[in-house]
Design an enzyme around this catalytic site. Structure first.
Site, PDB file in Angstrom:
ATOM      1  N   CYS A  29      -3.097   0.963   8.071  1.00  0.00           N
ATOM      2  CA  CYS A  29      -2.328   0.544   6.911  1.00  0.00           C
ATOM      3  C   CYS A  29      -2.181  -0.973   6.901  1.00  0.00           C
ATOM      4  O   CYS A  29      -2.004  -1.596   7.926  1.00  0.00           O
ATOM      5  CB  CYS A  29      -0.961   1.205   6.964  1.00  0.00           C
ATOM      6  SG  CYS A  29      -0.068   0.943   5.469  1.00  0.00           S
ATOM      7  N   GLU A  66       0.823  -1.202   0.000  1.00  0.00           N
ATOM      8  CA  GLU A  66       0.000   0.000   0.000  1.00  0.00           C
ATOM      9  C   GLU A  66       0.859   1.254   0.000  1.00  0.00           C
ATOM     10  O   GLU A  66       1.912   1.304   0.625  1.00  0.00           O
ATOM     11  CB  GLU A  66      -0.895   0.017   1.246  1.00  0.00           C
ATOM     12  CG  GLU A  66      -1.965  -1.036   1.202  1.00  0.00           C
ATOM     13  CD  GLU A  66      -2.825  -1.035   2.463  1.00  0.00           C
ATOM     14  OE1 GLU A  66      -2.989   0.030   3.087  1.00  0.00           O
ATOM     15  OE2 GLU A  66      -3.312  -2.119   2.805  1.00  0.00           O
TER      16      GLU A  66
END
Ligand code: SAH
Length: 350
Positions: A341, A95
């Site tokens: 995250c 990510e």
């Protein structure tokens, strides 16, 4: 044959350009176009001969990754899920998050660009129980080209003013690649020492050997608790490393680099947000040149942890500032789209 332009060193790129019928200096032009100007299409590099543009477009993709998802939250935060092909034919996703200044904030009014949050590893070996990134362990390190590519992809979403190396992975376990990537983006992206923050669980020996080189970033250390037994549980890879050693390495970092360390504290309701935690932390950090960043827990499925109420976060911060420390609270962004995250990646691989 290398897979993409950003994976090549300057010398390798020059060889490829010459093999494709170009002149050596064309490699520099391409580098300036891609890293400096963010041009991601050979057809738009009109300073190159047309035939070279055609050959390169056919032979050498500029980017290696595939954008698997781009999730834009109401506050403008965009989470990219980038899939990088592996050498063995498989692939791995990480990510990268593009975080524009908060609407109506001072940063927005000042015209600041976004903060980019980048990953350094596919997965993470540290396995903190509150973090989504380490759930399935470490797959592999990212290469310098793959880290650089996140900057290039991120800037394509809008101008960048800062970068935080706080995505998936433990940066200090992939330092050579990270340093090489930071070196590549520093000048063309305007991301010098004060614009980049690297967050680590704090390996004292690595910190001590790196500090004299004055690497081009600000240092944040994930402390999370002032109690050794609890840190062994919350940051398993640091088991057996006394907090005092981490703090001493932080002091050494400040002496060698002249830059203060930020200690990060994930606030887990009833677990790390108590008055005892705040006062013990204040005592341990008292007299040290450093600051504290409080991170209210972002919910991660099945972690068993809870986010403290805003009043509890404020009370914790108040205890630290009353004791003379500089303490800030990190606002989570893009909350409705899996703010923690690593969750996008977890879901995609589930
Ligand atoms: N591996 C590095 C970078 C991790 S991400 C490190 O540990 O420092 C940056 C910060 O976010 C770290 O302090 C990490 O502990 C914290 N973090 C991870 N998961 C979180 C969650 N679910 N909620 C809040 N903070 C989290």
């Amino acid at each position: 044959m290398a897979a993409s332009l950003l994976a090549l060193s300057e010398e390798e790129l020059e060889r490829r350009v010459v093999a494709a019928g170009g002149r050596p200096f064309h490699a520099r032009v391409i580098g300036e176009q891609v890293l400096g100007a963010g041009v991601l299409d050979y057809a738009r590099m009109t300073a190159l001969p047309r035939s070279l543009r055609g050959r390169l477009a056919a032979e050498l993709p500029i980017l290696a990754s595939v954008e698997r998802a781009a999730v834009r939250a109401a506050d403008g935060t965009t989470r990219l899920l980038l899939w990088f092909p592996d050498a063995d034919g498989g692939g791995a996703s990480v990510e990268t998050v593009h975080i524009p200044p908060r609407p109506r904030s001072r940063a927005e009014r000042a015209g600041n660009g976004a903060t980019l949050c980048v990953s350094t590893q596919v997965g993470c070996p540290v396995a903190c129980p509150f973090c989504a990134s380490g759930r399935a362990g470490l797959r592999r390190n990212l290469t310098a080209g793959e880290i650089t590519e996140q900057f290039v992809r991120g800037r394509a979403l809008g101008p960048l003013s800062r970068a935080v190396v706080m995505g998936i992975g433990e940066p200090f376990l992939n330092l050579p690649a990270l340093l090489a990537a930071l070196e590549r983006v520093r000048a063309p992206f305007g991301l010098g020492t004060r614009k980049v923050t690297v967050s680590t669980v704090g390996f004292p020996e690595r910190l001590r050997s790196l500090a004299p080189t004055r690497p081009p970033f600000q240092l944040a250390i994930s402390l999370h608790t002032p109690f050794d037994a609890q840190r062994d549980e919350l940051v398993p890879a640091m088991r057996g490393t006394p907090i005092e050693e981490v703090l001493t390495a932080g002091d050494d970092w400040f002496e060698r680099t002249g830059r203060e360390v930020t200690y990060e504290m994930v606030l887990l309701a009833g677990v790390t947000d108590t008055a005892d935690h705040a006062s013990t932390l204040a005592r341990r950090l008292g007299g040290r040149r450093c600051s504290v960043n409080l991170i209210p827990f972002n919910a991660v499925e099945d972690s068993g942890f809870r986010r403290p109420a805003p009043a509890a976060v404020e009370a914790f911060r108040g205890r630290l500032t009353d004791a003379g420390l500089v303490a800030t609270v990190r606002h989570s962004r893009g909350a409705e789209s899996d703010a923690a995250c690593g969750q996008l990646r977890l879901r995609s691989e589930a």
